[in-house]
Each structure stands twice: as structure tokens, then as C-alpha cells.
Design an enzyme around this catalytic site. Structure first.
Site, mmCIF file in Angstrom:
data_model
loop_
_atom_site.group_PDB
_atom_site.id
_atom_site.type_symbol
_atom_site.label_atom_id
_atom_site.label_comp_id
_atom_site.label_asym_id
_atom_site.label_seq_id
_atom_site.Cartn_x
_atom_site.Cartn_y
_atom_site.Cartn_z
ATOM 1 N N ASP A 267 2.419 8.813 6.610
ATOM 2 C CA ASP A 267 3.390 8.666 7.422
ATOM 3 C C ASP A 267 4.857 9.139 7.135
ATOM 4 O OD1 ASP A 267 2.142 8.347 9.972
ATOM 5 O OD2 ASP A 267 2.729 6.232 10.064
ATOM 6 N N ASP A 326 -3.607 -0.391 0.912
ATOM 7 C CA ASP A 326 -2.035 0.094 1.103
ATOM 8 C C ASP A 326 -1.991 0.889 -0.422
ATOM 9 O OD1 ASP A 326 -1.647 -1.244 3.190
ATOM 10 O OD2 ASP A 326 -0.508 -2.845 2.358
ATOM 11 N N ASP A 328 -0.206 0.856 -2.722
ATOM 12 C CA ASP A 328 -0.102 0.450 -4.110
ATOM 13 C C ASP A 328 -1.428 -0.350 -4.602
ATOM 14 O OD1 ASP A 328 0.679 -1.528 -2.255
ATOM 15 O OD2 ASP A 328 1.273 -2.702 -3.818
ATOM 16 N N ASP A 420 -2.026 -6.855 11.132
ATOM 17 C CA ASP A 420 -3.352 -7.358 10.618
ATOM 18 C C ASP A 420 -3.772 -8.891 11.109
ATOM 19 O OD1 ASP A 420 -0.929 -8.595 9.627
ATOM 20 O OD2 ASP A 420 -1.139 -7.823 7.282
#
Length: 686
Positions: A267, A326, A328, A420
Site C-alpha cells: 500500500d 506484518d 517487520d 484484528d
């Protein structure tokens, strides 16, 4: 280092049989070992013993000098650290950058009003402190109101009127609010204690989820047909520092390549970052990995919109499970083999969640304190809720979902900033069960700057209140059991998401200072000191190496209550800042940014994933034009500073009432707010 030997070999020191002392001069620790000397034989000269005693005295002197040198070194280090902190604070004040200009375009109306209230409260407390000091020197603080009315003078009459207002109008409501917050505090402490007892029971009984059969238990016998189809998604947005490590780790998962597909969901609105990510994906495609690059031009719905768009692809119907990481996160190669088997034979299991571990937990004081909080969250809260209730909030990453459970729950929705938790609550209302695997870890990165951590916490505490308003009626109407409804409403949402930040801020940042200026309302010492200390010890048990930070942890949690309270109010009343989504800044501690500094020392770097183009990356890092707009700064946080001065003022007022524990708590808490307000706790930008 080579040791220095005092004395000579063979005959000891000098001509006598002295006691040789071996001193290992290793910085910073000095270790001293003594070797017993042989006894003086009968008939030896008497002077030999005296010479030995003289040498022993000189050796003890050397030892004392070495210890004094060590103590002086520690004092010098402490003084240097204090000077560095003072210098940083001076530069921070001179620069004049505050949190008001931290995020252009951010809604600042609520923040300005909140800061204004604190400032008014601070001014009033300073005025009251001046009045109380003047009355103290007159001896009026021990007098009754009726006695003061007999004293002539305008100031005496004014102070008598203030004492009457204090006694009749301020103390009763303040005492009622104090008692109410103490009750909430005790309820939350009991909840925390029950969770810890549940964790101890799990450890004692060895309770943990056990798969019926491990996929790929025998890699020789198992074929591709024995492995379910898995879709792996990596949502990211302008995360240039970490994209390579996450893509590389996911592409090296130990799973048949024909049975899993990687979606890189980009994105990013930065063209350079998007080009780098796309190039990385193409590199792995040439390696034979089934990986797809998806880029959205219209970024509706942030992360939830990104995941929703990816799930609408036609080929998703061929997959049974979806894993989310995610940008990281770096899963171990056996991540899928340790999580996916838990679904076998358990058709009602919708989510298997792994815990997080942190590559930079020892980077600075801020990351150490975050590690304490999150270790308790995973080790205690999620493990206990998963073991006894089969429900907990999805962490947004490092989890495996059954795609059927996602579809049955309505899929991803963009209505809150905690997508979430939203999907987890809706899946729970549909009857799906969750499993938490405390022994499966996935490495990730903690925010290293206070600004990034503050924005992350604002999103994490405003979103649940948004969600509670939206799903309260659905919880009441759902078909889950009565006790499950009570757990969702009273424990999951009200107690842990609303009451906790409310009483933390109100009790320790508002009521406690007010009771110093209105001493007729009392806050017991056990509420201020003993119970918070006990709760901090329980919180820090899952991270025993962090015990030296127990006092900073207690003070920092109270300091963060300002941000959490502000976020909770924003989410509860649907204010503008409740809809803010700011991607948490990453430093890429284990990505190519660190390899740049090591490229001259190590010509060959081994890492999971493709080899980065260090030459190109070096050129990009050396281009000042690209980074000029993204230069980081430390800032001054006005709310924290105002509360610091307020608490220090209340501490000074407490001295007039001889309240020892209250004084020390207010003093240290005020210093804690001062350190955070000057942005001295996290990453320091020179």
C-alpha cells in the site's frame, strides 16, 4: 587481557614468605584471588615475618586503590550520563519542537482541550501552593476554621473561607471519587491476580495445545498431498527498512512450494519504495517461489482494506488457511509445521496464534519497558484466555486463520482501526475457537522512539472503544453462552480496555495531586505504594531479566496512562483522532540498513533471503535530497510536561502535611513525566 602479576615467582615477595596477590586487570571488573603462603619454618629469622606483614599491607593498599578506581569510574560514568541527559534536555528546549507539529493534518482539537485543562489545573495548583506555604509559616494549617475567623486580616479570612469550601464542598465529592477509583483499582488488581494464578496453573500442569498429528512429521514419507494449501499475506505500507527481511523469511518457510502462495500487499504511496518491493518479489519469483506482488492505488480502509482486497482474488478459493505477517515479522522456517497441524481434527478451531519475540528489546529503556508489557500480554493474558476460554484478541500478525472462519465471520471490515480485534470478536460470536501457542515465537521489532510508541498506543486504545460501541448489540443478541458474553463485555472490553486507562490516569494523575491540596480527602498509602508495587512484580514475572527495571516500569505505566486515557475518550465518543491510522515507524535492526555498516568489515553476509544490492542501497542512503523531508527529531510533549510540573507541585505541597510515601511517589512520578515530556526515554536523534 594479560594479567599483571605482583611479586616474584618462587620465593614470594622480597626475601620473605609473603602472600602473593594475583590481580586480573580486566575492565570493568577487578577479580582478586589470594594464594595461601607457606608457613614460616621454625628457626627462621624473626624479621622475615615482619617483612611479610609489611608487604601484605602494601598489597592491601593496592587492592583498595583498585577498588577506589573502580568506584571513581562508576561515578564518572554516572556524571557523564547526567550531563548528557541535561545537554539533551537543553537542546530539546532550545529547538522548541513540540508534539503540536508532530503530525501535520492530525486532528488536534481534543488534544488542545485536554492540554488546556491540565494547564488550568497546574496554574491553580501553583496558586494554592503559594497560599498553603504562606499559611504554613503563619501556623494556620493546624488551626480550625472557627479559630481562624477570630484572626484579623483579609488573608486570614480568605484562608478560613478556603478551608470551609474545602471541608464542605470539595472533600466529599473528591473522597467519593477516590473511593470509586480505589474499588475499580482493586477489581482490576484481582483480575490481574487471577490471570497470574491461571498462568501458574498452566505451568504447573503443563497445559498446552497439542496437535493430533504433525504435518510433515516424516518428510521422506509425506508428499505434497499431505500438506494443506496455505496462503501467506504480507501487508505493508512505506516500510522500506524491513521489507526484504520479511519477504526473505516467508519465502524460506519449510512447506512444499506448490502448496503455499505468498501475497505481498503493498500500500506504499512512495514510488521508490514500491519499486524496491516489486524488484524483491521478482527476484524471489526467479528463485522458483510462488509469490505475487499486489499494489493498491486507492488505499481505502488502510490494512483492513488491503487484506479485504487480497481475499477477493479468485484463486483464494483454492486455499484452506491464510497466514498474516506484518512487514517487520520474521517467522522461523518451521512456523507452518508448528501451527497448521493444530487445525487437524478440530473443525471448530478458527485461529492459531503464535507469540511475538523482539529483536531490539534491549535497544533502550523504552524497548525494555515495552518488552515487560508484551511478555505479560502473551505469557499471561493470551495464554490463560486461550487455555480456559478459547478466546483472545487476534494480534493482527503471526497468526493462522481458517479461511472458512474468516468468511463465516463476515471478512475484514474497515470500520475501526483495530481490524484484528474486530474479526476476532465476530468469529468468537460465531462460535469459532482460538488456540494460543506460547512456545512458537515470531521475531519482530518494537518502536524505538517515544513518538512512534505513543501513536501506536493511541491506535491500540481508541480502536477497542470504537469496536465496543459497534458490536455491543451483536454481543447481546449472539448465541454464545451467558458467561462468554459477560467475559466479552465486562472483562475484555470494560475492565481491560476502558476502566484500566480511566482509573490509572484519574487516580494517580488527578485525584492524588488533588488530595494534597484538599487533605480532608484521603488516599491510603497502600493504594499509592504497596498494591501497585505488587502488581508490577506480577507483571514483570514473565520477563525475569527485567526485574532491575521494576520501578521505571511502574512509573512509566502511569505516565502512559495520559495517552491511553486520551485515546480511550476519543474512541468512546467517536472523536476525530479515533480514526487516525499511522504506520508504526521501523528501524530495520536486522535488515539491510545494518548491513551497510558492516559491509567493509564482512565481505560475505549470510542472511535468510536474497542478497541485497548494497551498492545501490548505499547510493540511495547517501542521497540527501530524498531523506531531507523525513529527518527525525526529538520533541517536547506538552501534556506530559504540564503533568510533571503539576505532580512536582503536589509533592511540594505534601511536605507541608508530612506525607512521606505520597511525597516520594509524587516526586518520582513527576520526574518520570518530565523525562517522557522531554523525550529522553527512547531513541535520541543527534
Amino acid at each position: 587481557m594479560a594479567p599483571s602479576w605482583w611479586g616474584r615467582s618462587g620465593g614470594g615477595v622480597g626475601n620473605g614468605g609473603g602472600t602473593p596477590v594475583v590481580v586480573k586487570m580486566e575492565n570493568p571488573n577487578w577479580s582478586i584471588s589470594e594464594v595461601e603462603a607457606p608457613e614460616v619454618a621454625p628457626g627462621s629469622p624473626a624479621g622475615a615475618g615482619k617483612a611479610g606483614r609489611g608487604k601484605n599491607a602494601r598489597q592491601i593498599t593496592w587492592v583498595l586503590l583498585l577498588k577506589a578506581h573502580r568506584a571513581a569510574g562508576r561515578l564518572t560514568g554516572a556524571a557523564s550520563a547526567a550531563l548528557a541527559v541535561a545537554s539533551a534536555a537543553r537542546r530539546r528546549v532550545a529547538a522548541g519542537r513540540t508534539d503540536s507539529d508532530a503530525a501535520p493534518g492530525e486532528s488536534t482539537a481534543l488534544r488542545a482541550r485536554f492540554y488546556g485543562c491540565i494547564r488550568v489545573f497546574l496554574v491553580l495548583s501553583l496558586l494554592l501552593l503559594a497560599v498553603e506555604v504562606a499559611a504554613y509559616f503563619q501556623g494556620w494549617h493546624l488551626e480550625e476554621v472557627t479559630s481562624l475567623l477570630a484572626v484579623d486580616g483579609l488573608f486570614a479570612a480568605t484562608y478560613a473561607g478556603w478551608m470551609r469550601v474545602r471541608l464542605e464542598y470539595l472533600a466529599p465529592p473528591l473522597q467519593f471519587l477516590t473511593n470509586a477509583c480505589v474499588v475499580l483499582f482493586l477489581i482490576q488488581s484481582i483480575d490481574r491476580l487471577v490471570l497470574c494464578l491461571g498462568c501458574f496453573w498452566i505451568k504447573f500442569k503443563g497445559i498446552k495445545p497439542v496437535p493430533q498429528a504433525a504435518a510433515g512429521k516424516s518428510d521422506v514419507e509425506a508428499g505434497a498431498d499431505d500438506y494443506p494449501m496455505v496462503l501467506v499475506q504480507i501487508p505493508m505500507c512505506n516500510e522500506r527498512e524491513v521489507y526484504q527481511q520479511s519477504i526473505g523469511a516467508v519465502c524460506n518457510l519449510d512447506w512444499p512450494k506448490s502448496n503455499f502462495l505468498v501475497q505481498v500487499l503493498d500500500d506504499s504511496d512512495d514510488a521508490t519504495t514500491s519499486a524496491l518491493i516489486k524488484e524483491e518479489v521478482e527476484k524471489w519469483q526467479r528463485e522458483g517461489v510462488r509469490i505475487i506482488y499486489r499494489h493498491r492505488v486507492i488505499r481505502d480502509g488502510y490494512k483492513a482494506g488491503n487484506l479485504k482486497s487480497a481475499m477477493n482474488c479468485s484463486y483464494v478459493k483454492d486455499y484452506e488457511f491464510v497466514v498474516i505477517f506484518d512487514a517487520d515479522f520474521q517467522p522461523q522456517a518451521d512456523f507452518l509445521k508448528r501451527t497448521v497441524p493444530h487445525f487437524k481434527g478440530k473443525d471448530d478451531v478458527g485461529l492459531v496464534q503464535a507469540r511475538w519475540s523482539f529483536v531490539n528489546k534491549d535497544e533502550n529503556l523504552l524497548t525494555r519497558l515495552q518488552n515487560v508489557n508484551l511478555c505479560f500480554h502473551f505469557e499471561v493474558e493470551q495464554q490463560v484466555n486461550g487455555a480456559f476460554l478459547n478466546f483472545f484478541g487476534f494480534n493482527g500478525t503471526a497468526g493462522v486463520w481458517r479461511i472458512k472462519a474468516l468468511e463465516d465471520s463476515g471478512g475484514w471490515m474497515e470500520r475501526t482501526t483495530v481490524e484484528d480485534m474486530d474479526i476476532a470478536v465476530r468469529a468468537h460470536l460465531k462460535g469459532w475457537k482460538f488456540l494460543f501457542l506460547n512456545d512458537v515465537e515470531c521475531q519482530c521489532e518494537l518502536p524505538e522512539s517515544y513518538e512512534a510508541y505513543r501513536k501506536q498506543q493511541h491506535r491500540w486504545h481508541s480502536g477497542p472503544m470504537q469496536l465496543f460501541r459497534l458490536c455491543f448489540v451483536d454481543i447481546i443478541k449472539s448465541k454464545i453462552g451467558f458467561w462468554n458474553k459477560c467475559n466479552l463485555i465486562f472483562l475484555f472490553f470494560l475492565l481491560r480496555k476502558l476502566i484500566l486507562p480511566f482509573y490509572s490516569f484519574t487516580l494517580f494523575c488527578v485525584i492524588l495531586p488533588m488530595t494534597m491540596f484538599v487533605p480532608e480527602a484521603e488516599l491510603p498509602a497502600w493504594v499509592v505504594c504497596y498494591i501497585p508495587a505488587t502488581m508490577s512484580i506480577l507483571n514483570i514475572l514473565p520477563a525475569p531479566k527485567s526485574f532491575p527495571f521494576i520501578v521505571p516500569y511502574l512509573l512509566f505505566e502511569n505516565t502512559m496512562s495520559v495517552t491511553k486515557f486520551n485515546a480511550m475518550i476519543s474512541g468512546l465518543f467517536q472523536l476525530g483522532s479515533a480514526y487516525e491510522w499511522v504506520v508504526t515507524k521501523k528501524s530495520g535492526r536486522s535488515s539491510e540498513g545494518d548491513l551497510l555498516g558492516l559491509v567493509e568489515k564482512h565481505s560475505k553476509q549470510q542472511r535468510v533471503g536474497s542478497a541485497p544490492n548494497l551498492d545501490a542501497l548505499t547510493k540511495e542512503e547517501s542521497n540527501p535530497k530524498k531523506d531531507s523531508k523525513k529527518k527525525k527529531h526529538n520533541r517536547i510533549y506538552r501534556k506530559e510536561l504540564a503533568l510533571s510540573f503539576l505532580l512536582l507541585t503536589a509533592a511540594a505541597r505534601s511536605l507541608l502535611s508530612a506525607q512521606g510515601i505520597h511525597f516520594y511517589f509524587l516526586l518520582f512520578q513527576g520526574v518520570s513525566f518530565l523525562v517522557v515530556g522531554l523525550d529522553l526515554i527512547g531513541e535520541q536523534v543527534e
